[in-house]
Design a protein around this motif. Structure first.
Motif, PDB file in Angstrom:
ATOM      1  N   VAL A   1      -3.415   1.976  -3.574  1.00  0.00           N
ATOM      2  CA  VAL A   1      -3.152   3.392  -3.309  1.00  0.00           C
ATOM      3  C   VAL A   1      -4.200   3.892  -2.325  1.00  0.00           C
ATOM      4  O   VAL A   1      -5.396   3.881  -2.623  1.00  0.00           O
ATOM      5  CB  VAL A   1      -3.188   4.225  -4.602  1.00  0.00           C
TER       6      VAL A   1
ATOM      7  N   ALA B   1       0.274   7.661 -12.221  1.00  0.00           N
ATOM      8  CA  ALA B   1      -0.852   6.720 -12.329  1.00  0.00           C
ATOM      9  C   ALA B   1      -1.132   6.372 -13.782  1.00  0.00           C
ATOM     10  O   ALA B   1      -1.490   5.233 -14.094  1.00  0.00           O
ATOM     11  CB  ALA B   1      -2.095   7.318 -11.675  1.00  0.00           C
TER      12      ALA B   1
ATOM     13  N   LEU C   1       3.050   7.690  -4.404  1.00  0.00           N
ATOM     14  CA  LEU C   1       2.791   7.510  -5.829  1.00  0.00           C
ATOM     15  C   LEU C   1       3.467   8.617  -6.632  1.00  0.00           C
ATOM     16  O   LEU C   1       4.135   8.355  -7.647  1.00  0.00           O
ATOM     17  CB  LEU C   1       1.283   7.502  -6.085  1.00  0.00           C
TER      18      LEU C   1
ATOM     19  N   VAL D   1       5.837   3.316  -7.175  1.00  0.00           N
ATOM     20  CA  VAL D   1       5.336   2.138  -7.902  1.00  0.00           C
ATOM     21  C   VAL D   1       6.038   1.961  -9.251  1.00  0.00           C
ATOM     22  O   VAL D   1       5.620   1.122 -10.047  1.00  0.00           O
ATOM     23  CB  VAL D   1       3.808   2.227  -8.125  1.00  0.00           C
TER      24      VAL D   1
ATOM     25  N   VAL E   1      -0.620  -2.967  -6.847  1.00  0.00           N
ATOM     26  CA  VAL E   1      -0.324  -2.131  -5.681  1.00  0.00           C
ATOM     27  C   VAL E   1      -1.582  -1.343  -5.330  1.00  0.00           C
ATOM     28  O   VAL E   1      -2.312  -0.889  -6.221  1.00  0.00           O
ATOM     29  CB  VAL E   1       0.846  -1.167  -5.972  1.00  0.00           C
TER      30      VAL E   1
ATOM     31  N   GLY F   1       2.176   4.031 -15.318  1.00  0.00           N
ATOM     32  CA  GLY F   1       2.764   2.889 -14.632  1.00  0.00           C
ATOM     33  C   GLY F   1       2.495   1.569 -15.335  1.00  0.00           C
ATOM     34  O   GLY F   1       1.591   1.444 -16.162  1.00  0.00           O
TER      35      GLY F   1
ATOM     36  N   LEU G   1      -2.971  -0.487 -10.452  1.00  0.00           N
ATOM     37  CA  LEU G   1      -3.070   0.408  -9.296  1.00  0.00           C
ATOM     38  C   LEU G   1      -4.521   0.461  -8.857  1.00  0.00           C
ATOM     39  O   LEU G   1      -5.403   0.901  -9.611  1.00  0.00           O
ATOM     40  CB  LEU G   1      -2.565   1.803  -9.657  1.00  0.00           C
TER      41      LEU G   1
ATOM     42  N   ARG H   1       0.848  -1.192   0.000  1.00  0.00           N
ATOM     43  CA  ARG H   1       0.000   0.000   0.000  1.00  0.00           C
ATOM     44  C   ARG H   1       0.877   1.232   0.000  1.00  0.00           C
ATOM     45  O   ARG H   1       1.838   1.323   0.762  1.00  0.00           O
ATOM     46  CB  ARG H   1      -0.929   0.001   1.210  1.00  0.00           C
TER      47      ARG H   1
ATOM     48  N   LEU I   1      -6.251   5.797 -12.178  1.00  0.00           N
ATOM     49  CA  LEU I   1      -5.920   4.475 -11.648  1.00  0.00           C
ATOM     50  C   LEU I   1      -6.665   3.411 -12.445  1.00  0.00           C
ATOM     51  O   LEU I   1      -7.500   3.713 -13.298  1.00  0.00           O
ATOM     52  CB  LEU I   1      -6.292   4.397 -10.171  1.00  0.00           C
TER      53      LEU I   1
ATOM     54  N   ARG J   1       2.168  -1.341 -13.376  1.00  0.00           N
ATOM     55  CA  ARG J   1       1.431  -2.182 -12.443  1.00  0.00           C
ATOM     56  C   ARG J   1      -0.040  -1.799 -12.394  1.00  0.00           C
ATOM     57  O   ARG J   1      -0.421  -0.669 -12.714  1.00  0.00           O
ATOM     58  CB  ARG J   1       2.035  -2.061 -11.047  1.00  0.00           C
TER      59      ARG J   1
END
Length: 348
Positions: free
Chosen positions: A35, A51, A12, A17, A33, A54, A58, A6, A77, A56
């Motif tokens: 947020v 955001a 962020l 991340v 991950v 990225g 989120l 987290r 996100l 990953r």
């Protein structure tokens, strides 16, 4: 299994991340991950940029109503879980407590990190693309995953299966005036979207597309369910990945339902799984009988939706809620489907 890492909005913004997604062996490291959004009053521009850029998945977490600035971050996100009965826009899924669905999302991403990561990439990439181009992107990604270790593991765990026996009329076509009713007709297989059903459905849709006197098309399914998704006994049987891509995109039904959307009403019932909601989502009108449920199970097989689900469904409910459906694989009930816009009306 422990939950996801987290981070705060400040973390962020600071790049917390953005560590490399792959480890030294090429394996996906930390695909998801969380947020934390509670108590956030200011969102730095850097957080929005991070955001949006990225690798990953989120997942935002909030236990109350989002301010306009935080809602902007939530749209950047991949999904935001909002608890405590607070409402949100299509970037949010309202839940009693975010912790349980967060654990489900993290578990799914951890079990099949390649499929989960590719799902997020495809949903982001296709959001603004024309439907035809978006379907190609989905199919390229699906073909890549067909050749990957996660799908191979699923195939091995399932074991060999005999191919389904052919039937004479896998789809029924009835003309009444200007209306063409097309009924999937393999009730013994819950109208699984296998080769025979697909090809017969495509033929019927071509008829509607070429005949200018057909102004209404009704899609229905015989038996207990409209469609239970792709026929699992045929999974992994394509001669090669390129042919599989071309069949999905040039011999599948998604493009045709989209082309006919203004004329098509899909009448759903029972458990609508995979293609059983991916194809109807392209229709101009979708109705569903009481008790109908909807599910996208493909990530659990090491895949992503491959019948247009990353294209048609986001155009109804947004990419964020589509990610939730596809990553959890959990069934969605009819009242929620109506509230989200996946279904236009309850039938009866």
């Amino acid at each position: 299994m422990t939950g996801p890492r987290r981070v705060s909005v400040a973390d962020l913004a600071g790049g917390a991340v953005h560590a490399p997604l792959l480890d030294s062996a090429g394996r996906v490291h930390e695909p998801l991950v969380a947020v934390e959004l509670d108590g956030v009053t200011e969102v730095p521009g850097e957080a929005l940029e991070r955001a949006r850029s990225g690798d990953r998945l989120l997942i935002g977490l909030a236990r109350g109503r989002l301010s306009p600035r935080v809602a902007e971050l939530a749209r950047a996100l991949d999904l935001t879980l909002v608890g405590g009965g607070a409402a949100g826009g299509p970037e949010c899924v309202a839940v009693p407590d975010p912790e349980e669905p967060l654990a489900a999302l993290h578990g799914a991403a951890t079990r099949n990190p390649q499929a989960a990561t590719v799902l997020g990439e495809v949903l982001r990439a296709t959001e603004a693309l024309p439907v035809g181009a978006a379907l190609d992107v989905e199919s390229f990604a699906y073909s890549a995953l067909l050749g990957g270790p996660e799908f191979r593991r699923w195939l091995e765990s399932r074991g060999p299966r005999p191919l389904p026996s052919p039937v004479e009329h896998p789809v029924l076509v009835e003309r009444a005036g200007d209306r063409l009713t097309v009924t999937l007709n393999r009730p013994e297989r819950r109208n699984a979207y296998g080769r025979q059903v697909r090809d017969a459905l495509v033929d019927a849709l071509h008829l509607a597309l070429l005949d200018g006197t057909v102004t209404r098309v009704v899609l229905a399914g015989a038996g207990p369910s409209f469609c239970s998704g792709g026929d699992l006994d045929e999974f992994g049987t394509a001669p090669d990945l390129t042919t599989a891509h071309l069949v999905r995109t040039r011999a599948g039904a998604g493009r045709l339902v989209h082309a006919l959307a203004g004329q098509v009403e899909a009448r759903l019932h029972g458990a609508c799984v995979g293609a059983g909601i991916e194809l109807p989502a392209f229709a101009g009108r979708v109705t569903a009988a009481a008790g109908t449920t909807f599910r996208l199970p493909e990530v659990g097989m090491g895949l992503i939706p491959g019948a247009g689900g990353t294209v048609g469904i986001p155009r109804r409910i947004g990419r964020h809620r589509t990610l939730y459906l596809a990553l959890t694989g959990a069934p969605l009930d009819l009242p929620t489907a109506l509230a989200w816009g996946l279904v236009d009306a309850a039938d009866g």
